[in-house]
Design a protein around this motif. Structure first.
Motif, PDB file in Angstrom:
ATOM      1  N   UNK A  39       0.637  -1.147  -0.120  1.00 55.70           N
ATOM      2  CA  UNK A  39      -0.034   0.009   0.021  1.00 55.70           C
ATOM      3  C   UNK A  39       1.061   1.242  -0.006  1.00 55.70           C
ATOM      4  N   UNK A  40       0.573   2.134  -0.819  1.00 55.12           N
ATOM      5  CA  UNK A  40       1.599   3.134  -0.998  1.00 55.12           C
ATOM      6  C   UNK A  40       0.949   4.591  -0.812  1.00 55.12           C
ATOM      7  N   UNK A  41      -0.411   4.841  -1.360  1.00 50.38           N
ATOM      8  CA  UNK A  41      -0.763   6.145  -1.271  1.00 50.38           C
ATOM      9  C   UNK A  41      -1.095   6.491   0.188  1.00 50.38           C
ATOM     10  N   UNK A 289      -4.719 -11.239   4.887  1.00 52.60           N
ATOM     11  CA  UNK A 289      -3.306 -11.296   5.123  1.00 52.60           C
ATOM     12  C   UNK A 289      -2.427 -10.109   5.271  1.00 52.60           C
ATOM     13  N   UNK A 290      -1.085 -10.132   5.159  1.00 53.05           N
ATOM     14  CA  UNK A 290      -0.226  -9.168   5.548  1.00 53.05           C
ATOM     15  C   UNK A 290      -0.269  -8.199   4.462  1.00 53.05           C
ATOM     16  N   UNK A 291       0.014  -6.883   4.976  1.00 54.42           N
ATOM     17  CA  UNK A 291       0.486  -5.927   3.932  1.00 54.42           C
ATOM     18  C   UNK A 291       1.534  -5.117   4.198  1.00 54.42           C
ATOM     19  N   UNK A 292       2.439  -4.675   3.271  1.00 53.29           N
ATOM     20  CA  UNK A 292       3.602  -3.796   3.595  1.00 53.29           C
ATOM     21  C   UNK A 292       3.051  -2.262   3.459  1.00 53.29           C
ATOM     22  N   UNK A 293       2.960  -1.235   4.164  1.00 50.10           N
ATOM     23  CA  UNK A 293       2.608   0.042   4.090  1.00 50.10           C
ATOM     24  C   UNK A 293       4.237   0.802   3.818  1.00 50.10           C
ATOM     25  N   UNK A 294       4.093   1.426   2.442  1.00 45.04           N
ATOM     26  CA  UNK A 294       5.129   2.052   2.074  1.00 45.04           C
ATOM     27  C   UNK A 294       5.187   3.459   2.408  1.00 45.04           C
ATOM     28  N   UNK A 295       5.851   3.689   3.592  1.00 45.62           N
ATOM     29  CA  UNK A 295       5.807   5.009   4.042  1.00 45.62           C
ATOM     30  C   UNK A 295       6.546   6.106   3.324  1.00 45.62           C
TER      31      UNK A 295
END
Length: 388
Positions: A39-41, A289-295
């Motif tokens: 997730x990036x926004x 599931x697991x998500x990566x948060x692109x800070x």
């Protein structure tokens, strides 16, 4: 996974060079492996962080859960009512008033001592000075004050530095675990155990005293101290080094910082942190599931931070409800409780450091990537002082 931002666009304000990119850690971040849907926004990342049904992942959560035995989970991995109760119990150690009245004198005294040593030696590594600064302040808040700060700095650094990463494969995993156990025992014997004994005899206003009053065992307290070591010491060390690097390479920014009042200095530091978040990726267990948060990507979302998102611009116009550092301190129930402490001590230290006559950056730091915190690591940032 991605989502369009629903933020109201801020007013346009952009330097002459529209492609300007002032980030120093971008190349290292590109080498970091993200093994989860991303997730990036800005709005999408913030929504996941504020989701009360989400669970903390990353920061070796699975490993800690596997090996902590009967110890309570550290506050970093609590959620819901248990997390709210523990956060409310420790919040008093991080309020702006407490930072100003109880810890500022320590920040100033520690800064003066470190800079006096630098001046005497004529040179030194900014990342080393930053580590000692961060450890001294966090140790006072946590209650780890019964041991040598320099020794504790080395012990904590051995945990979190990339030098601790021993390779891949099952054998490397076993060796890493055994080495970690030995280092944890040493940290407990030299730093945590004496602090517990002192606070059993005479409780103080610090985290360890609070945990003892809550019935925490020595193993529980060790786990919390380890967590605070990562959050309050290691990440602050990297940020002070990064901010100092920017300020030393930009005479105009350095002059602006030194001429600013306290709020103005914090604003500059927040913009540097937005541009260079120490923890670049956060992980959450959510439905599905697991998500990566692109800070890093979220903090560069033009819908949130305006045009030229990769330019260092303390006066940039942000969208409503977007704070100076963006999501660099996280958001929601797990937003970093020590955010104000980290910014305050960084401002105190850097204000004093940058006023040293003849100070210059002799060598820019090596930039690495630390997979444990999913963030950059700066080493060998050499400072020198030219004789008058």
């Amino acid at each position: 996974m991605s989502a369009q931002s629903h933020l109201a666009s801020p007013p346009a304000r952009c330097p002459v060079d529209h492609a300007r990119d002032d980030r120093k850690s971008a190349s290292a971040a590109r080498g970091g492996l993200i093994q989860a849907p991303t997730v990036s926004g800005f709005e999408a990342v913030r929504a996941v962080l504020r989701d009360t049904n989400g669970r903390q992942a990353g920061f070796k959560a699975e490993v800690i859960g596997k090996y902590r035995g009967k110890a309570r989970p550290p506050i970093l991995f609590l959620h819901g009512e248990a997390h709210r109760r523990q956060r409310s119990g420790t919040a008093r150690f991080f309020t702006p008033r407490v930072v100003e009245t109880r810890y500022r004198e320590l920040m100033e005294r520690t800064s003066d001592a470190l800079i006096a040593r630098l001046v005497k030696d004529g040179s030194g590594d900014l990342d080393r000075l930053s580590l000692e600064m961060a450890v001294a302040v966090a140790a006072e808040i946590v209650g780890l004050t019964e041991s040598d700060i320099d020794g504790m700095s080395r012990r904590l650094d051995s945990f979190f530095s990339t030098a601790f990463q021993t390779g891949r494969g099952k054998f490397a995993e076993i060796m890493s675990f055994l080495l970690g156990q030995w280092r944890m025992r040493r940290f407990y014997a030299k730093d945590v155990k004496p602090a517990i004994a002192a606070r059993r005899a005479a409780p103080r206003e610090d985290v360890i005293s609070h945990l003892l009053s809550e019935g925490y065992s020595p193993l529980d307290i060790l786990t919390e101290c380890f967590t605070y070591g990562a959050a309050g010491m290691v990440t602050t060390r990297e940020f002070i080094t990064m901010a100092g690097w920017h300020l030393l390479e930009r005479p105009d920014l350095r002059a602006q910082f030194l001429a600013a009042d306290a709020d103005g200095q914090i604003a500059i530091l927040e913009e540097i942190l937005r541009l260079e978040p120490v923890v670049g990726t956060l992980y959450r267990h959510v439905e599905g599931g697991t998500v990566a948060l692109d800070v890093r990507a979220a903090n560069g979302d033009p819908a949130a931070v305006g045009t030229c998102p990769h330019a260092l611009d303390p006066e940039r116009a942000r969208a409503p409800r977007v704070t100076g550092p963006g999501l660099a301190f996280g958001d929601g129930e797990h937003r970093c409780p020590g955010a104000g402490v980290a910014l305050h001590e960084s401002a105190v230290f850097l204000d004093r450091l940058l006023r040293v006559p003849g100070l210059r950056l002799e060598r820019a730091p090596d930039v690495g990537w630390n997979p444990l915190i999913a963030g950059y690591e700066l080493r060998h940032c050499r400072l020198a002082i030219d004789p008058a």
